[in-house]
Design a protein around this motif. Structure first.
Motif, PDB file in Angstrom:
ATOM      1  N   MET A   1       0.870  -1.200   0.110  1.00 45.38           N
ATOM      2  CA  MET A   1      -0.129  -0.045  -0.095  1.00 45.38           C
ATOM      3  C   MET A   1       0.850   1.205  -0.008  1.00 45.38           C
ATOM      4  O   MET A   1       1.852   1.112   0.619  1.00 45.38           O
ATOM      5  CB  MET A   1      -0.860  -0.115   1.327  1.00 45.38           C
ATOM      6  N   ALA A  34       2.433  -0.150   6.629  1.00 48.27           N
ATOM      7  CA  ALA A  34       2.509   0.303   5.221  1.00 48.27           C
ATOM      8  C   ALA A  34       3.510   0.962   4.788  1.00 48.27           C
ATOM      9  O   ALA A  34       4.109   0.754   3.572  1.00 48.27           O
ATOM     10  CB  ALA A  34       1.073   1.042   5.136  1.00 48.27           C
ATOM     11  N   THR A  39       2.133  -5.453   2.846  1.00 44.82           N
ATOM     12  CA  THR A  39       0.916  -5.293   2.201  1.00 44.82           C
ATOM     13  C   THR A  39      -0.285  -5.647   3.182  1.00 44.82           C
ATOM     14  O   THR A  39       0.090  -5.947   4.188  1.00 44.82           O
ATOM     15  CB  THR A  39       0.854  -6.525   1.145  1.00 44.82           C
ATOM     16  N   ALA A  40      -1.418  -5.272   2.519  1.00 44.24           N
ATOM     17  CA  ALA A  40      -2.591  -5.319   3.312  1.00 44.24           C
ATOM     18  C   ALA A  40      -2.894  -6.701   4.244  1.00 44.24           C
ATOM     19  O   ALA A  40      -3.082  -6.666   5.436  1.00 44.24           O
ATOM     20  CB  ALA A  40      -3.726  -4.978   2.663  1.00 44.24           C
ATOM     21  N   ARG A  51      -8.341  -7.214   6.161  1.00 45.71           N
ATOM     22  CA  ARG A  51      -7.672  -6.447   5.039  1.00 45.71           C
ATOM     23  C   ARG A  51      -8.140  -4.935   4.728  1.00 45.71           C
ATOM     24  O   ARG A  51      -7.418  -3.800   4.482  1.00 45.71           O
ATOM     25  CB  ARG A  51      -7.473  -7.421   4.074  1.00 45.71           C
ATOM     26  N   ARG A  52      -9.466  -5.107   4.420  1.00 46.26           N
ATOM     27  CA  ARG A  52     -10.197  -3.869   3.998  1.00 46.26           C
ATOM     28  C   ARG A  52     -10.126  -2.654   5.020  1.00 46.26           C
ATOM     29  O   ARG A  52      -9.990  -1.424   4.573  1.00 46.26           O
ATOM     30  CB  ARG A  52     -11.734  -4.399   3.747  1.00 46.26           C
ATOM     31  N   GLN A  55      -6.636  -1.032   4.926  1.00 48.25           N
ATOM     32  CA  GLN A  55      -6.662  -0.381   3.709  1.00 48.25           C
ATOM     33  C   GLN A  55      -7.212   0.856   4.045  1.00 48.25           C
ATOM     34  O   GLN A  55      -6.830   2.147   3.727  1.00 48.25           O
ATOM     35  CB  GLN A  55      -7.345  -1.086   2.433  1.00 48.25           C
ATOM     36  N   GLN A  56      -8.569   0.971   4.551  1.00 50.79           N
ATOM     37  CA  GLN A  56      -9.382   2.093   4.777  1.00 50.79           C
ATOM     38  C   GLN A  56      -8.466   3.247   5.740  1.00 50.79           C
ATOM     39  O   GLN A  56      -8.766   4.184   5.425  1.00 50.79           O
ATOM     40  CB  GLN A  56     -10.430   1.776   5.328  1.00 50.79           C
ATOM     41  N   TYR A  59      -5.799   4.641   3.583  1.00 48.56           N
ATOM     42  CA  TYR A  59      -6.502   5.648   2.726  1.00 48.56           C
ATOM     43  C   TYR A  59      -6.841   7.035   3.401  1.00 48.56           C
ATOM     44  O   TYR A  59      -6.755   8.103   3.147  1.00 48.56           O
ATOM     45  CB  TYR A  59      -7.601   5.491   2.051  1.00 48.56           C
TER      46      TYR A  59
END
Length: 121
Positions: A1, A34, A39-40, A51-52, A55-56, A59
């Motif tokens: 990421m 990250a 990686t996630a 994982r999601r 990532q959020q 972000y």
């Protein structure tokens, strides 16, 4: 990421070490990992999130910086009464029931009735 270089890795690690809120520390750890090239999926396993979600958080950090890592779940409760009205109802409850109330102690239904009668709430 990919992580936007808003703060240095050392600064993020310092913030994580000093963080008293476990959730905030976990979010900082997610961004740190990250930045280190993880990686996630491995980040998710390391911090115990999906994982999601990892990532959020990255972000949000990229978009808003440290403010993006604040817990923003839900809305803060707001009172339908003004501060003066709240003080008035507190005084009324502290005084206890009156003869018009027709009860020996005020219960929840009585308080709701008073709020509706006196403030239309």
């Amino acid at each position: 990421m990919e992580v936007e270089p808003r703060l240095s890795l050392d600064e993020l690690k310092r913030l994580e070490r000093g963080e008293k809120d476990a959730g905030q520390a976990k979010r900082l750890r997610t961004v740190i990992l990250a930045m280190e090239g993880w990686t996630a999926p491995p980040i998710a396993m390391a911090v115990g999130l999906s994982r999601r979600v990892c990532q959020q958080w990255v972000y949000r950090f990229n978009a808003q910086g440290l403010a993006g890592l604040d817990d923003q779940r839900g809305r803060r409760p707001t009172s339908p009464l003004t501060s003066e009205q709240e003080a008035e109802i507190r005084r009324r409850l502290d005084a206890g029931p009156t003869a018009e109330d027709g009860v020996c102690s005020l219960r929840g239904v009585d308080v709701r009735r008073l709020l509706k009668q006196e403030f239309g709430v």
